[in-house]
Design a protein around this motif. Structure first.
Motif, PDB file in Angstrom:
ATOM      1  N   LEU A 233      -4.202   9.571 -16.135  1.00  0.00           N
ATOM      2  CA  LEU A 233      -2.773   9.207 -15.417  1.00  0.00           C
ATOM      3  C   LEU A 233      -1.403  10.343 -15.468  1.00  0.00           C
ATOM      4  CD1 LEU A 233      -2.347   5.362 -14.726  1.00  0.00           C
ATOM      5  CD2 LEU A 233      -3.120   6.601 -13.385  1.00  0.00           C
ATOM      6  N   SER A 234      -1.002  10.918 -14.017  1.00  0.00           N
ATOM      7  CA  SER A 234      -0.377  11.870 -14.017  1.00  0.00           C
ATOM      8  C   SER A 234       0.779  11.400 -12.927  1.00  0.00           C
ATOM      9  CB  SER A 234      -0.451  13.614 -13.629  1.00  0.00           C
ATOM     10  OG  SER A 234      -1.892  13.624 -14.273  1.00  0.00           O
ATOM     11  N   PRO A 235       2.277  11.554 -13.731  1.00  0.00           N
ATOM     12  CA  PRO A 235       3.416  10.846 -13.006  1.00  0.00           C
ATOM     13  C   PRO A 235       2.909  11.496 -11.573  1.00  0.00           C
ATOM     14  CG  PRO A 235       3.984  12.489 -14.845  1.00  0.00           C
ATOM     15  CD  PRO A 235       2.574  12.526 -14.790  1.00  0.00           C
ATOM     16  N   VAL A 236       3.871  10.990 -10.277  1.00  0.00           N
ATOM     17  CA  VAL A 236       4.302  11.311  -9.596  1.00  0.00           C
ATOM     18  C   VAL A 236       5.630  11.640  -9.132  1.00  0.00           C
ATOM     19  CG1 VAL A 236       4.316  10.765  -6.990  1.00  0.00           C
ATOM     20  CG2 VAL A 236       2.670   9.796  -8.259  1.00  0.00           C
ATOM     21  N   THR A 237       6.301  12.717  -9.511  1.00  0.00           N
ATOM     22  CA  THR A 237       7.509  13.189  -8.871  1.00  0.00           C
ATOM     23  C   THR A 237       8.351  13.637  -8.396  1.00  0.00           C
ATOM     24  OG1 THR A 237       6.836  15.405 -10.081  1.00  0.00           O
ATOM     25  CG2 THR A 237       7.245  14.019 -11.900  1.00  0.00           C
ATOM     26  N   VAL A 238       7.679  13.567  -6.917  1.00  0.00           N
ATOM     27  CA  VAL A 238       8.109  13.312  -5.626  1.00  0.00           C
ATOM     28  C   VAL A 238       8.524  11.832  -5.346  1.00  0.00           C
ATOM     29  CG1 VAL A 238       7.358  15.415  -5.214  1.00  0.00           C
ATOM     30  CG2 VAL A 238       6.175  13.646  -4.013  1.00  0.00           C
ATOM     31  N   ASP A 239       8.902  11.648  -3.270  1.00  0.00           N
ATOM     32  CA  ASP A 239       9.276  10.391  -2.899  1.00  0.00           C
ATOM     33  C   ASP A 239       7.657  10.340  -2.081  1.00  0.00           C
ATOM     34  OD1 ASP A 239       9.846  12.079   0.169  1.00  0.00           O
ATOM     35  OD2 ASP A 239      10.191  13.711  -1.822  1.00  0.00           O
ATOM     36  N   ASP A 240       7.667   9.009  -2.178  1.00  0.00           N
ATOM     37  CA  ASP A 240       6.420   8.804  -1.007  1.00  0.00           C
ATOM     38  C   ASP A 240       6.930   8.515   0.580  1.00  0.00           C
ATOM     39  OD1 ASP A 240       4.873   8.422  -2.590  1.00  0.00           O
ATOM     40  OD2 ASP A 240       4.424   6.817  -3.974  1.00  0.00           O
ATOM     41  N   ARG A 241       8.162   7.769   0.244  1.00  0.00           N
ATOM     42  CA  ARG A 241       9.087   7.626   1.743  1.00  0.00           C
ATOM     43  C   ARG A 241      10.417   8.374   1.169  1.00  0.00           C
ATOM     44  NH1 ARG A 241      10.522   2.302   2.613  1.00  0.00           N
ATOM     45  NH2 ARG A 241      10.323   2.673   5.313  1.00  0.00           N
ATOM     46  N   ALA A 242      10.818   8.195   2.637  1.00  0.00           N
ATOM     47  CA  ALA A 242      12.200   8.671   2.953  1.00  0.00           C
ATOM     48  C   ALA A 242      12.671   8.267   4.243  1.00  0.00           C
ATOM     49  CB  ALA A 242      12.314  10.580   2.818  1.00  0.00           C
ATOM     50  N   PHE A 256      15.617   8.832  11.343  1.00  0.00           N
ATOM     51  CA  PHE A 256      14.374   9.637  10.517  1.00  0.00           C
ATOM     52  C   PHE A 256      14.237   8.632   9.352  1.00  0.00           C
ATOM     53  CE2 PHE A 256      17.712  12.674  12.083  1.00  0.00           C
ATOM     54  CZ  PHE A 256      16.723  13.875  12.665  1.00  0.00           C
ATOM     55  N   GLU A 257      12.775   8.800   9.924  1.00  0.00           N
ATOM     56  CA  GLU A 257      11.352   7.903   8.353  1.00  0.00           C
ATOM     57  C   GLU A 257      10.613   8.576   8.305  1.00  0.00           C
ATOM     58  OE1 GLU A 257       9.293   3.695   7.507  1.00  0.00           O
ATOM     59  OE2 GLU A 257      10.596   3.872   9.635  1.00  0.00           O
ATOM     60  N   VAL A 258      10.429   9.148   7.289  1.00  0.00           N
ATOM     61  CA  VAL A 258       9.036   9.284   6.866  1.00  0.00           C
ATOM     62  C   VAL A 258       8.339   8.565   5.959  1.00  0.00           C
ATOM     63  CG1 VAL A 258       9.665  11.994   7.890  1.00  0.00           C
ATOM     64  CG2 VAL A 258       9.998  11.117   5.240  1.00  0.00           C
ATOM     65  N   SER A 259       6.378   8.987   5.859  1.00  0.00           N
ATOM     66  CA  SER A 259       6.437   8.077   4.735  1.00  0.00           C
ATOM     67  C   SER A 259       4.835   8.333   4.163  1.00  0.00           C
ATOM     68  CB  SER A 259       6.577   6.359   4.344  1.00  0.00           C
ATOM     69  OG  SER A 259       5.453   6.114   4.062  1.00  0.00           O
ATOM     70  N   ARG A 260       4.535   8.672   3.508  1.00  0.00           N
ATOM     71  CA  ARG A 260       2.989   8.789   3.002  1.00  0.00           C
ATOM     72  C   ARG A 260       1.906   7.603   2.886  1.00  0.00           C
ATOM     73  NH1 ARG A 260       3.027  14.911   0.792  1.00  0.00           N
ATOM     74  NH2 ARG A 260       4.025  14.021  -0.948  1.00  0.00           N
ATOM     75  N   MET A 261       2.592   6.596   3.699  1.00  0.00           N
ATOM     76  CA  MET A 261       2.424   5.411   2.929  1.00  0.00           C
ATOM     77  C   MET A 261       2.357   3.865   4.098  1.00  0.00           C
ATOM     78  SD  MET A 261       1.611   5.775  -0.432  1.00  0.00           S
ATOM     79  CE  MET A 261       2.428   4.322  -1.676  1.00  0.00           C
ATOM     80  N   SER A 262       2.251   4.830   5.299  1.00  0.00           N
ATOM     81  CA  SER A 262       2.424   3.499   6.518  1.00  0.00           C
ATOM     82  C   SER A 262       0.690   2.995   6.747  1.00  0.00           C
ATOM     83  CB  SER A 262       3.183   4.632   7.283  1.00  0.00           C
ATOM     84  OG  SER A 262       4.346   4.852   7.543  1.00  0.00           O
ATOM     85  N   THR A 263       0.249   2.525   6.414  1.00  0.00           N
ATOM     86  CA  THR A 263      -1.070   1.890   6.310  1.00  0.00           C
ATOM     87  C   THR A 263      -1.310   2.363   7.771  1.00  0.00           C
ATOM     88  OG1 THR A 263      -1.189   0.248   4.634  1.00  0.00           O
ATOM     89  CG2 THR A 263      -2.900  -0.031   6.303  1.00  0.00           C
TER      90      THR A 263
END
Length: 380
Positions: A233-242, A256-263
């Motif tokens: 496991l490596s730590p995620v040091t950036v955001d998933d959503r803003a 404004f909304e951005v996400s890499r977790m939008s199913t």
């Protein structure tokens, strides 16, 4: 007999996903557009010599290298195209500009405002010697987006009153999705905010003609650790959503909304601009169309209408297929090459410039600072 255009010899630095997209563009653009200079795919550079050699052969580059510094110094290179992770943008771009090479650099321009400022300063200095630089906000070159910009500029929606921009992807929904360089702040600068938020910011500014001047926002990391190539496991040091609100320089608020977790959302970059006379709506997942609402017609006939952006009168389209035949993701990169080569030939500043890239970097930085200060939150 007409003489052929002078060559424009290109070095591509980076051979990942964006390397493929840019290679396609350099190969295809001169075969569909009448360009004043003839791009030549001279050399591809990658960190791994064997992989770079394989990519060069696959994508059509004449040769390969694993040493970008020696390539930048070569006399037979006119353009350096940078598609590496953000941590190396500033060093490569500044060296290339100093060596008298025109530069294209992928977005976001850098990993910090300081780096972006140094790049913008170097680009401004280089213009005195006729050396030009551009940042690759390629979605500006989607014909429907360029058409939206033109309609706003021509006054078809009146005064801009409201802007909503979002970029949703789902490639990180699974917590077991593997760790990549995009999840490491030292390499990527930021997560969803910089990677895809930069596009949403640039698109809103490009289409409206206005600039974000202040923000209030928050970012979050939903999955704090992910498995690396060895299963650790490596730590995620950036955001998933803003999520943030931005005030534009005409006084209008933008959401404004951005996400890499939008199913369920694969690559949904959406922009809606509402004005006093109408509105426009665009979604990258339907990139050959633009929705237009005309508030000046009889109320009984009002409603969003779909403009299929495939006519020869539409931006860039006349170079391609008969009306009704669709374009794809890769065409924006060919349009970018087309615009860049014309600018270089004319000795004119290509857009977006490094100064434009710096302005977007300032917005990204302001969102992170707002989130860290929790200035977005008020107790209820």
């Amino acid at each position: 007999m007409t003489s052929s255009p002078s060559p424009l010899r290109v070095a591509l630095i980076g051979n990942g996903f964006m390397g493929a997209a840019h290679s396609q563009a350099w190969r295809v653009a001169p075969r569909f557009f009448d360009l004043p200079l003839r791009p030549e795919m001279t050399v591809l550079v990658g960190r791994d010599a064997a992989r770079a050699e394989d990519a060069a052969e696959q994508w059509g580059w004449a040769e390969s290298s694993d040493d970008w510094r020696s390539v930048v110094a070569r006399d037979d290179i006119d353009v350096v195209d940078i598609v590496t992770p953000g941590d190396s943008h500033a060093e490569i771009a500044c060296a290339a500009l100093s060596a008298g090479k025109h530069v294209i650099c992928e977005k976001p321009l850098a990993n910090s405002v300081d780096e972006a400022r140094a790049m913008a300063d170097a680009a401004r200095s280089a213009t005195a010697d006729g050396v030009l630089a551009m940042v690759g906000f390629t979605y500006r070159r989607v014909p429907a987006v360029t058409l939206a910009r033109d309609l706003v500029a021509q006054g078809h929606i009146g005064d801009v009153r409201q802007v909503t921009a979002s970029y949703h992807q789902d490639w990180l929904v699974d917590p077991q999705s593997p760790f990549t360089w995009r999840l490491d702040k030292s390499l990527a600068g930021s997560g969803a905010l910089g990677d895809i938020g930069a596009h949403a910011i640039d698109l809103a500014q490009f289409v409206t003609g206005y600039t974000v001047t202040s923000v209030s926002g928050t970012i979050e990391t939903l999955v704090p650790e992910r498995p690396d190539a060895d299963g650790r496991l490596s730590p995620v040091t950036v955001d998933d959503r803003a999520v943030f609100v931005g005030r534009l320089d005409n006084g209008v608020l933008g959401n404004f909304e951005v996400s890499r977790m939008s199913t369920g959302r694969k690559n949904s970059l959406r922009l809606e601009v509402a004005g006093t006379l109408g509105a426009l709506s665009f979604d990258l997942e339907d990139l050959n169309s633009l929705q237009f609402y005309d508030a000046t017609v009889d109320p009984a006939r009002r409603g969003f209408s779909k403009i299929v952006v495939t006519e020869p009168e539409h931006p860039y389209i006349e170079a391609w297929w008969p009306a009704g035949h669709m374009l794809g993701y890769e065409h924006g990169f060919s349009h970018q090459v087309r615009d860049f080569v014309h600018a270089v030939s004319a000795g004119e500043q290509p857009r977006p410039s490094f100064d434009d890239g710096l302005q977007v970097q300032r917005v990204l930085d302001a969102v992170e600072r707002s989130s860290a200060a929790e200035s977005v939150w008020s107790a209820v």
